[in-house]
Design an enzyme around this catalytic site. Structure first.
Site, mmCIF file in Angstrom:
data_model
loop_
_atom_site.group_PDB
_atom_site.id
_atom_site.type_symbol
_atom_site.label_atom_id
_atom_site.label_comp_id
_atom_site.label_asym_id
_atom_site.label_seq_id
_atom_site.Cartn_x
_atom_site.Cartn_y
_atom_site.Cartn_z
ATOM 1 N N PHE A 20 13.398 3.683 -12.665
ATOM 2 C CA PHE A 20 12.569 4.896 -12.724
ATOM 3 C C PHE A 20 11.315 4.611 -13.551
ATOM 4 O O PHE A 20 10.948 5.355 -14.444
ATOM 5 C CB PHE A 20 13.396 6.053 -13.317
ATOM 6 C CG PHE A 20 12.950 7.416 -12.842
ATOM 7 C CD1 PHE A 20 12.523 7.630 -11.539
ATOM 8 C CD2 PHE A 20 12.985 8.500 -13.715
ATOM 9 C CE1 PHE A 20 12.113 8.888 -11.110
ATOM 10 C CE2 PHE A 20 12.576 9.759 -13.299
ATOM 11 C CZ PHE A 20 12.141 9.951 -11.994
ATOM 12 N N THR A 105 13.787 -1.757 -9.509
ATOM 13 C CA THR A 105 13.819 -2.334 -10.854
ATOM 14 C C THR A 105 12.838 -3.510 -10.906
ATOM 15 O O THR A 105 12.386 -3.990 -9.871
ATOM 16 C CB THR A 105 15.244 -2.812 -11.232
ATOM 17 O OG1 THR A 105 15.643 -3.819 -10.318
ATOM 18 C CG2 THR A 105 16.237 -1.663 -11.211
ATOM 19 N N LYS A 134 10.757 -8.011 -5.813
ATOM 20 C CA LYS A 134 10.550 -9.344 -5.245
ATOM 21 C C LYS A 134 11.674 -10.322 -5.613
ATOM 22 O O LYS A 134 11.673 -11.465 -5.162
ATOM 23 C CB LYS A 134 9.190 -9.904 -5.701
ATOM 24 C CG LYS A 134 8.028 -9.188 -5.050
ATOM 25 C CD LYS A 134 6.693 -9.739 -5.453
ATOM 26 C CE LYS A 134 6.241 -9.218 -6.803
ATOM 27 N NZ LYS A 134 5.891 -7.797 -6.838
ATOM 28 N N GLU A 157 9.150 -3.554 2.587
ATOM 29 C CA GLU A 157 7.700 -3.507 2.815
ATOM 30 C C GLU A 157 6.897 -3.585 1.516
ATOM 31 O O GLU A 157 5.841 -4.219 1.447
ATOM 32 C CB GLU A 157 7.339 -2.223 3.563
ATOM 33 C CG GLU A 157 5.903 -2.125 4.010
ATOM 34 C CD GLU A 157 5.561 -3.128 5.104
ATOM 35 O OE1 GLU A 157 4.921 -4.141 4.754
ATOM 36 O OE2 GLU A 157 5.942 -2.925 6.260
ATOM 37 N N VAL A 160 5.450 -7.053 -0.649
ATOM 38 C CA VAL A 160 4.242 -7.844 -0.394
ATOM 39 C C VAL A 160 3.103 -6.938 0.057
ATOM 40 O O VAL A 160 3.278 -6.126 0.967
ATOM 41 C CB VAL A 160 4.491 -8.899 0.720
ATOM 42 C CG1 VAL A 160 3.249 -9.765 0.922
ATOM 43 C CG2 VAL A 160 5.689 -9.767 0.392
ATOM 44 N N GLU A 218 -1.124 -7.414 -16.901
ATOM 45 C CA GLU A 218 -0.157 -7.192 -17.973
ATOM 46 C C GLU A 218 -0.584 -7.962 -19.222
ATOM 47 O O GLU A 218 -1.418 -8.874 -19.147
ATOM 48 C CB GLU A 218 1.224 -7.706 -17.538
ATOM 49 C CG GLU A 218 1.771 -7.061 -16.282
ATOM 50 C CD GLU A 218 2.153 -5.617 -16.496
ATOM 51 O OE1 GLU A 218 2.489 -5.253 -17.634
ATOM 52 O OE2 GLU A 218 2.074 -4.842 -15.528
ATOM 53 N N ASP A 229 3.583 -14.575 -8.991
ATOM 54 C CA ASP A 229 3.722 -13.393 -8.129
ATOM 55 C C ASP A 229 3.346 -13.739 -6.679
ATOM 56 O O ASP A 229 4.074 -13.397 -5.740
ATOM 57 C CB ASP A 229 2.808 -12.284 -8.676
ATOM 58 C CG ASP A 229 2.811 -11.048 -7.812
ATOM 59 O OD1 ASP A 229 3.866 -10.395 -7.727
ATOM 60 O OD2 ASP A 229 1.767 -10.726 -7.218
ATOM 61 N N LYS A 233 5.796 -13.719 -3.214
ATOM 62 C CA LYS A 233 5.403 -12.965 -2.013
ATOM 63 C C LYS A 233 5.274 -13.885 -0.798
ATOM 64 O O LYS A 233 5.665 -13.525 0.307
ATOM 65 C CB LYS A 233 4.073 -12.244 -2.274
ATOM 66 C CG LYS A 233 4.205 -11.079 -3.252
ATOM 67 C CD LYS A 233 2.832 -10.568 -3.642
ATOM 68 C CE LYS A 233 2.926 -9.341 -4.521
ATOM 69 N NZ LYS A 233 1.618 -8.953 -5.073
ATOM 70 N N GLY A 325 -0.694 -1.267 -7.386
ATOM 71 C CA GLY A 325 -0.710 0.139 -7.754
ATOM 72 C C GLY A 325 0.600 0.805 -7.400
ATOM 73 O O GLY A 325 1.203 0.516 -6.369
#
Lengths: 344, 163
Positions: A20, A105, A134, A157, A160, A218, A229, A233, A325
């Site tokens: 959450f 998560t 991922k 979906e 990536v 970050e 990352d 992907k 986002g």
């Protein structure tokens, strides 16, 4: 776990949401705003019957009131909600009444946990799974096979390209042919940094700092800047679309941290931008900076992602959109949920 | 015999003529010429010629004459690929000069490539520099060249960014 009311004029579609944070809350916000529209448009009455997070859970067979839950999450007072219990995922998964697990998560590239545990537990209980996590890169084919054998849906979906409907487009629009190779910009943060260097003449460090101040990067930027990352992907893309069976370690990876402003300027002078590109032809998977002609459709700026499919019949097909986002990713999660709910 | 020649031309007066002259000299009959200015990239414009040639020897003569003046990217005779080349830019970052730029270029050429331009950006001999070069290679030798560039990058601690 196909419920008695799964088919009919109005279907109740019960969701157990795990995680959450940004995406989980974004999913709840979209549902709060669009629930009535989904009832009218698709005949789907989507209910959140469970939410689990690090500190505990909310469970309600009738559906958790969304505005309240979002309010407590935004105020970081999840434990103050009247439905709060300190039960963990392991406690809730066995008793929650849900058709679909939405797994949101954080990603863990190394072990895949806790995401993989959540997804496998959902399959054990006959739930469909939609995820933005991922971590599925760790065990991708096993998860796909498990879902297929059990006749369950497994959709990812949001893993990536954020809000870009990559897998949906592939499944619905490219069935008539093979995809030969894939390449593109898979990470919005690095693309933003390279864009600021190219357009504003900032050094890498200044552009990274700006990205952090804007909440695009970050505090620990290695995940983006070192291409981790993008690599995760790329593996998901390659395995899902090119049918490969690659793992994270199979990818040749190089990040953008060593790119100097002088290099950006030299490239610019000769009609190129530098972009972090992931590419797979099914045999070789590479994530590294590339020179991209300023006229190329892949030369997109800011946090945009762009993906180019080399296809058997259509030559090259390029898709561009917002890659990062919480709303973009949550929107992709919701599309997967509706896609499952709309199948009878 | 039907033939197709694709080339990349510098954006300067007379370049297209350089492409057409050997075709006429060796009895090629031009069927169409595309000179696609909108696709100009890195200072070069792609051109495509469809032509008829009397025989394979004339086609070979035309290609040999053109290769002395112009960068041919693809050539086909009766739909069979005779030449397929990749031309692309390579950016080198690091101590390009200190790590023997001459040796770097020689190793690229040894893979069967040709290097048509070399630009060097250097602020201070102590600091890392940037170099940009244009490389042309037969499609079949491309993978071997990429492996060599990886080796060069590791050995010389350079970052190699390819188009």
């Amino acid at each position: 776990m196909i419920k008695d009311d799964w088919c009919g004029s109005m279907k109740n579609l019960k969701i157990y949401l795990v995680g959450f944070g940004n995406i989980g809350v974004g999913f709840a916000k979209i549902l709060a705003k669009k629930a009535e529209a989904y009832r009218e448009r698709y005949g789907l009455n989507i209910l959140l019957t469970g939410i689990s997070f690090a500190e505990g859970s909310y469970v309600s067979g009738k559906g958790i009131p969304l505005d309240e839950a979002i309010g407590y999450a935004t105020a970081r007072k999840l434990q103050k909600h009247k439905l709060y219990t300190n039960e963990s995922f392991d406690d809730v998964i066995g008793k929650v009444d849900a058709d679909i697990l939405v797994e949101a998560t954080p990603t863990n590239i190394d072990s895949g946990q806790p995401g993989l545990k959540h997804i496998n537990a959902a399959f054990d209980r006959g739930m469909h799974v939609v995820t933005s996590n991922k971590s599925i890169v760790v065990d991708f084919h096993k998860l796909v096979e498990r879902a297929e054998k059990a006749g369950l849906e497994f959709k990812y979906e949001a893993t990536v390209g954020g809000g870009i409907p990559i897998f949906s487009m592939y499944r619905q629009c490219l069935q008539s042919q093979d995809v030969i190779s894939i390449r593109g910009i898979l990470n919005g943060t690095t693309n933003y940094i390279l864009t600021r260097m190219y357009e504003d003449g900032l050094s890498f460090d200044s552009a990274l700092q700006q990205a952090k101040e804007m909440g695009i990067a970050e505090a620990n930027s290695s995940y983006d800047v070192d291409g981790i990352d993008s690599t995760a992907k790329l593996v998901i893309l390659s395995n899902a679309i090119l049918g490969t069976n690659h793992r994270y370690k199979d990818v040749k990876r190089e990040g953008i941290a060593n790119i100097s402003l002088e290099a950006i300027q030299m490239a610019k002078k000769h009609g190129f931008a530098i972009r972090l590109i992931g590419q797979s032809d099914g045999r070789h998977l590479v994530v590294k900076p590339r020179l991209v002609s300023v006229r190329s459709p892949l030369n997109v700026g800011g946090t945009l992602n762009a993906l180019e499919f080399e296809t058997e019949l259509l030559d090259t097909l390029t898709i561009v959109g917002k890659g990062a986002g919480s709303i973009e990713s949550s929107s992709a999660v919701m599309s997967d949920v509706i896609s499952i709910g709309s199948r009878c | 015999m039907q033939a197709v020649i694709e080339a990349k031309l510098f954006d300067k007066p007379g370049e297209l003529l350089e492409l057409l002259e050997p075709i006429a000299r060796f009895n090629g009959n031009i069927l169409s010429v595309s000179h696609i200015r909108e696709l100009k990239s890195a200072g070069k414009i792609p051109a495509r010629i469809e032509l008829e040639v009397p025989d394979r020897r004339a086609f070979g003569d035309i290609i040999n004459a053109l290769e002395k003046k112009i960068e041919i990217s693809n050539a086909k005779l009766n739909d069979i690929v005779e030449i397929k080349r990749k031309s692309f830019a390579v950016l080198l970052l690091g101590h390009v000069m200190d790590s023997d730029a001459n040796d770097t270029i020689k190793r690229i050429v040894k893979c069967g490539a040709s290097v048509s331009s070399f630009y060097l950006g250097i602020k201070n001999l102590e600091l890392p520099s940037t170099a940009m070069l244009w490389v042309h290679i037969d499609d079949k030798k491309y993978d071997a060249l990429m492996e060599e560039l990886d080796k060069i990058a590791k050995e010389k601690k350079l970052m190699v960014i390819v188009e």
